[in-house]
Design an enzyme around this catalytic site. Structure first.
Site, mmCIF file in Angstrom:
data_model
loop_
_atom_site.group_PDB
_atom_site.id
_atom_site.type_symbol
_atom_site.label_atom_id
_atom_site.label_comp_id
_atom_site.label_asym_id
_atom_site.label_seq_id
_atom_site.Cartn_x
_atom_site.Cartn_y
_atom_site.Cartn_z
ATOM 1 N N HIS A 1 -59.214 13.074 59.045
ATOM 2 C CA HIS A 1 -60.452 13.826 58.831
ATOM 3 C C HIS A 1 -61.428 13.679 59.988
ATOM 4 C CE1 HIS A 1 -59.219 14.921 54.824
ATOM 5 N NE2 HIS A 1 -59.178 13.689 54.391
ATOM 6 N N ASP B 1 -61.877 10.008 47.878
ATOM 7 C CA ASP B 1 -60.722 10.635 47.231
ATOM 8 C C ASP B 1 -60.438 10.017 45.869
ATOM 9 O OD1 ASP B 1 -59.918 12.723 48.834
ATOM 10 O OD2 ASP B 1 -58.877 11.419 50.238
ATOM 11 N N GLU C 1 -55.644 5.901 46.867
ATOM 12 C CA GLU C 1 -56.738 6.844 46.617
ATOM 13 C C GLU C 1 -56.333 7.971 45.685
ATOM 14 O OE1 GLU C 1 -58.014 8.437 50.404
ATOM 15 O OE2 GLU C 1 -56.006 8.526 51.202
HETATM 16 MG MG MG Z 1 -59.103 9.742 51.664
#
Ligand code: MG
Ligand code: MG
Ligand code: MG
Ligand code: MG
Ligand code: MG
Ligand code: MG
Lengths: 247, 247, 247, 247, 247, 247
Positions: free
Chosen positions: E40, E165, E139
Site C-alpha cells: 500500500h 484490515d 489480518e
Molecule cells: Mg493490511
C-alpha cells in the site's frame, strides 16, 4: 471526477505509452474514462502510481487494465484510484468470482485497506462506499463457452471483449470477426442483454468503434494514446499538402 | 538484429545493473545475445521497457530472465521484444508445458496479443511467425530428477543451468560442482544430447565459461555487465603499474 | 575518500554516459579520480547530484568538468562534493582569476556557502579547510598565447589540456599534435615546469595517455566510461575466437 | 535523417511537454523538423539528452530552442544532434555574431569538440562538414530596429519571429499584429527578402501558420505537442456526437 | 547496520511515499528499522532497488512489506538487503510454511541465490548465515481461526497484525478494536506468548503505538513517512502561533 | 493558491532534497510559501518542473531561489509558477535593476512570454496582471555597502538576507552575527524600514527564526525539508524513551 453517466455506454481512451503529461492532457479532453494498460502498455507498478497521480487533474474516470487476475495487482489498481478495473483473459465463473473477491473489502471480498490517493493530496476514500466496476475480458474460446456462467457472477459491472485475442483464439482474422454479423460478437451481445450485464470492447480506432457499437457494445475504447498522436499529426499536416488517410 | 547463428552454441552477456546506456553499448559489442535479468538484477517491469528500447540499436538478440514462471511476466518479456526467455526454477514437465503455453499464441498456447515494440518505432511483429526460444532453468534437485520428462516437452529450445543454485541445492560448493567430471553437469549434458535438446548455463566469467563449454554446454552467459566493467578497468589500469589479476 | 597521492601525477576516468551504477563501479576500481563531464557528457545539473551521490561509496576523488566558467556551475560542482573542478576553454589570466574567485569562500573569493553532501548523509565539510583543486583547460590559440600569464595566477592546481580542441584550434589533426615532439604540447609542459604548476591532459585511451605522459603531462584522463565498456567486452569476447584489436 | 528539402520553407512541430514516447511518435509523423523547447518547455539539460536520443528513430531534422544565447547551451544543443538552433531574444548584430561563433568550430568560431550522439550508437559526426542552421529570434523592439544589421551577419540560416513576444514588445495584441498587413510582420519579411535571408515564425496552430505563410514566412512551427494531442482528441471524439471546434 | 537489539521489541517507521532522500534521512534517525511498503505504498519493484540503495547509509535494519506471498517478491526483498520481510494476508499454516520455504536457501527452502546489494558496493552476503526474519500478517478472520497452527510453523520470527484490515474483517471500527481489552488483540498476544513467538503491529501513530504496546505487541510501526512530515511541520509551525493538534 | 497575507511578514519552508511527494506534503502543511532551492539544493532545471507541478495541490505560494541572476533562470522560475523569486549574491543597484528587468514583461522589462503551468492543467496566467515578488539576497560586503542604492531600486518586494554567507563575508561566525544587537543585521533592518522595503532572512530553524524576527526581519525561512524530517522523527521517537534535543 465525474462518473460514467450511463451505466452501459461510455467512450474511453487507452494509454500505452504511459507518459504523464500526455496522459493528463488526454484525461481532460472529454472521454468518459482513460485506461492505463499494464498488460500490453509500457506501464509497470512504479509508473502506475505516477500516471494515476497525473490523472488527478482529469475530468474523467480512471480505469486500469491489470496484467493478470493477481489479487495484489487488482488491489493496487484500486488503491491508486481506479474506479474501473479491466482484467484480461478471464475464462471461468470461478475466475470471475475471484476477481470480485479481490476487488471488494470484507465482507464481500478480501481486499486489503490502504488507498494511495492521499499520498498526493486527494481525499481518503471511504471503504463502505467503494464500488469498483469490474470488467473481465472475454477473449478466449473457453470464456465464450462459459459466457453464461460468467455473466451470472454477482458483482461484475460489464464484460469487455478483446477482439484481437478473440480472433486469434477462434482462428479468424480481426476483419472476419468484425464482419460476421451473426458470429461470436453478436452472440456475446445477445448473451449480455439476456443476462442484463453491460458489455464493452477494445476498438482502438473510431472506425472499429462504430462497427462494435453497431453490434451493441456499449463501453468502447475508441482510441489509444498512439492513435490520438497520429490523428493529431494527420489533422495538422494535411493543411500543407495532400490529406493523409487516417484509420 | 541477427538471430543466433548456430542453434546450440552462443555467447551472451547478463545485465544486472539495468542502465540503458551501458546496456546499449554492450548490446553492440559482438555478443550473440544480451539478457535482462528480472530475477536477480535491478530490472523491474518498468525498467524492462526502457532497456528493451535501449537494446533496439543492438546487433544481437534480446533475452529476458523473468522473475518467475508467471505467464504475465513471460508475455511481457516477449511483448518488449525478447526472442529468448529464460525461466528460473522450473521443476517439472508440467511447469515446462505451462511455459510453452504462456509463450505461444493460440492454438499452441494462450499468449495474448499486444507487442510493445511499435511504441518505439520498431515494426509490428507478426503473430504467425513468432517463435520464442524458451530456456527453462534446471537448478533444483527436483528438476534433476525430472530432467528426462522436462526434456521431452514440446516447444523448448534449450535447458539452461544455474550452477550457483544447483550447487546450493545439491549441498556442494560451486567449485566442487564445476570440478566433478562425472557429476550432475555431465549427466545433464548427456541427457540433453540424448533428447536432442540444446543446453546452456550461466557462467559469469570467461574461466567458468570455458569449463562449462568443456562439459558440452552450448549457450553460455560468459559475463555480466559488472564483469565487463571490472574487466575494462583492469585492462586500462595496469598500463600504469602492476597488472591486476582478473577472474 | 583518499586524496590524490602525488600532487602532479594521477590517473583518472572520464564519465560521459552518466549512469549511477556504472559510475559507482568505476569509482571503486582503482583510479585516482573519476570525472563527471557536464560539457560533453550526458550530465546536466539534475543528474550531477545523483552521480555525486553514487560516487559516495568510491575510493577515489571526485572531479567535475563544468559546462563553462559560470560561477554558479563551479559552486554547484563543489557543493556536490567535487575536490577537482575542470573548467573548459579558459583563455586569459582574468578568466582564470574569476575561476579562483568563484571556487573559494571569502576572503579569497566569493563562493556561497551551501554543501549538498549532507543531503545523502556525508559529513558537512568545513569552509575553512576547503581547498578546491582548479584545472583550467588550455585548448585555444588565445590560451596558448596567454599561457605564462595564466600560469602566474594564484590558486590554480594545474592546467589541463584538451588535445582535440587544441588540434582543431591550431588547424592540425590530433595525430599531428601528438606526434610533434617540439610542438605545442612540449611548449606547454615546459612552461608549466618553469612556472611550477602541474599539468594534465585528456587522453581518452591508454595509448594516448602513454604518449602524453612522455611529454610530461602528469594528470591524465586515461579512459572514458565508454572506453571501459569497450575494453571489457574486448577482453571477454576474444576468449571465444580471434582477439579484437583495442585502441 | 533527411535535411530540410527547400532552404526557405519547412513545417515543424514544437515540443513543450518533453516526453520521449510522445516526441518520438511526432518525430516520425511527417514534419520537416521537431523542436525541443528549452526556453518555455519542460526540457532542461538532462531531459534534452533523452529526448534527442528518442528522436534518433525519427525521419525529420532535430531543432532545439536554447534558453538563452549562452555558448555552452548552444554547444550542447549541437552536441546532442540538433541541426537547427533557435536562439531567443537576439537584439543586435553583435549578439548574432556571438551565436555564429558559439556554433561553429575553429577557425570560424570557438565551438568545442565533443558530440554526444555516439553515446547512443549514432555515427560520430565530422567536424569539417558541420553546418549548423542558426535561427536567431526577432521578438523585441531593439531587434526590429537593428534588423538590417542582424540580417547582414554572416552565418545565419534564417531569422525566426516570436509573434507573442513581439506583440507584447510593441504594445499590441497578437491578433492585431497578425491582422496588420503593412505592419511589423510585413516589414520583417521584406527586409529578409532584400537581404536574401530566409525567415520563419512560431505559429502554434495551422490557422496562425496559414496567416504567417501569407506574410511570406517560410519556416513555420505549425503546432505544438499539446496542440497535436488536442487535435487528436478532437478528431476522435466528435465521431460520437457534435464536432468540437478546434483552433 | 545494527540488528534489532531485543528479539521481541522494536520501533519502526513505514515508508509509503518511496522517495530516496526522505527514506535515507529517516533511516538514520534512530528507528530500529524502516519498512518499504510494496503493498500500500508507492513502491514497485523498480523503486524498491533505489530505496534499498538509499537505505544503505542508514543505521537501522531494512524491512520490506511485499505485495503478496509470491515467492519471487519475497526473494527480491531479501536480495535487495531486507533482513525483515512482512507478508500481508497470511491465512493458514500452509501459507506460512510456503513463506518460510520462499525465504530460505536449500536445504530449508527453495530461495534462489542472487543478492543485489553488491551492485551498489555493499559486501556480498553469505548464504550460510542468511537468517531472514519473517513476519506474516494476521489480518483476516481465517487467520484468527488458524492462529495456533500458524504460530506453530517453524521459521517465523513474529506475527504482525494489521489493525485496519482486521477491524474491517471483523466488522468493527478501528477504535472499537483498539478499545476492546479482552477482544481479538488480547487473544492474539496471549496466543503468541503461549507459542513463544514475538508479535508486532502496524500502529501508524505514537498514540496507537502506545495502545498496542499495552496489549503486549513488541514490534511496532510507530509512524509513517507521511506522519513524520506532518509531525515535523506541526512542530515547526506552532512556534509562530497556536499549536496544531497532532495525532 | 493564496497570496502572502501581509506584505511584510511570512513563514516559509526551504526545499533542498527536491522530492515531489515530500514537497507536496509540506506545501499543504500551513506555511505561507515553500521555496525550491536551485542554488544549494538538489534541484536543477529538470526537477524544477516536476516540483512545481507537485506543488500545484498546495495551499501556499511557490518561491524559487534561482542559482544566479541569469535572466533565463529567473524567467523559468516564473514560467513554472513561482510568485516569489529569490536571487542570490546581488551586490549592486544595477544588478537589482537587471533582475527587475528579467522578471517583468515589456514595457517594464524584457521577460519573454511562455508559461509552463498550462502543461499540467493549471489556468494560463495573464501577462498584464503578473506581479512577481523579487527578493534579492544581501549577503556580501559589497551589497552591505550598496544597500541604500539597492533599496532604492523600483520593483523589489523585499531584500532577503543570507546569514551564513554574510557571516563568512564579514569574517564572523554565524553565532556572532546573530548575537550582535547593533551589528550588520540591525543596520539592514533599519535601512529597510527607512526605505519602506520589506526584509526577510534564511533562518533554517525556529530558534534562528525567532532571533531574526526580533531584529525585525519579516519574511522568514523557518525550516528546511531536512529540518522538518528531523523534527518529525524527534517528535515521534522520544515517546519511547528520553527526548532528543532538537535545534
Ligand atoms: Mg493490511
Ligand atoms: Mg487481449
Ligand atoms: Mg538461479
Ligand atoms: Mg575541449
Ligand atoms: Mg519568444
Ligand atoms: Mg547564501
Amino acid at each position: 471526477m465525474t462518473t460514467v453517466s450511463k451505466l452501459t455506454e461510455s467512450r474511453g481512451a487507452w494509454m500505452m505509452l504511459g507518459e504523464p503529461g500526455l496522459t493528463a492532457r488526454i484525461a481532460g479532453a472529454g472521454f468518459d474514462w482513460i485506461l492505463l494498460d499494464q498488460q500490453h502498455g509500457a506501464i509497470g507498478p512504479d509508473r502506475l502510481v505516477g500516471l494515476a497521480r497525473a490523472h488527478d487533474h482529469g475530468a474523467c474516470e480512471l480505469a486500469v487494465r491489470v496484467p493478470s487476475a493477481d489479487p495484489a495487482a487488482i488491489g493496487r489498481a484500486l488503491d491508486v484510484g481506479a474506479s474501473i478495473v479491466v482484467v484480461p483473459l478471464v475464462q471461468t465463473a470461478d475466475e470471475a468470482r475471484a476477481i470480485v473477491a479481490a476487488a471488494n473489502y470484507p465482507p464481500v471480498g478480501g481486499r486489503s485497506w490502504g488507498p494511495l490517493t492521499p499520498l498526493w493530496g486527494a481525499p481518503t476514500p471511504d471503504a463502505a462506499s467503494a464500488k469498483p466496476r469490474l470488467w473481465p475480458m472475454i477473449e478466449t474460446r473457453t470464456a465464450l463457452d462459459q459466457l453464461d456462467e460468467i455473466l451470472a457472477v454477482e458483482g461484475l459491472d460489464a464484460v469487455f471483449i478483446g477482439p484481437y485475442d478473440l480472433s486469434l483464439a477462434l482462428g479468424m482474422t480481426l476483419a472476419e470477426l468484425l464482419a460476421d454479423d451473426r458470429g461470436p460478437l453478436a452472440t456475446i451481445v445477445a448473451a449480455c442483454r439476456k443476462a442484463g450485464v453491460a458489455c464493452g470492447a477494445f476498438a482502438g480506432s473510431p472506425a472499429n468503434a462504430k462497427r462494435l457499437a453497431k453490434f451493441g457494445f456499449g463501453h468502447l475504447a475508441v482510441t489509444t494514446d498512439l492513435g490520438i498522436i497520429d490523428a493529431g499529426t494527420a489533422f495538422v499536416l494535411p493543411g500543407w499538402g495532400a490529406p493523409r488517410t487516417l484509420y
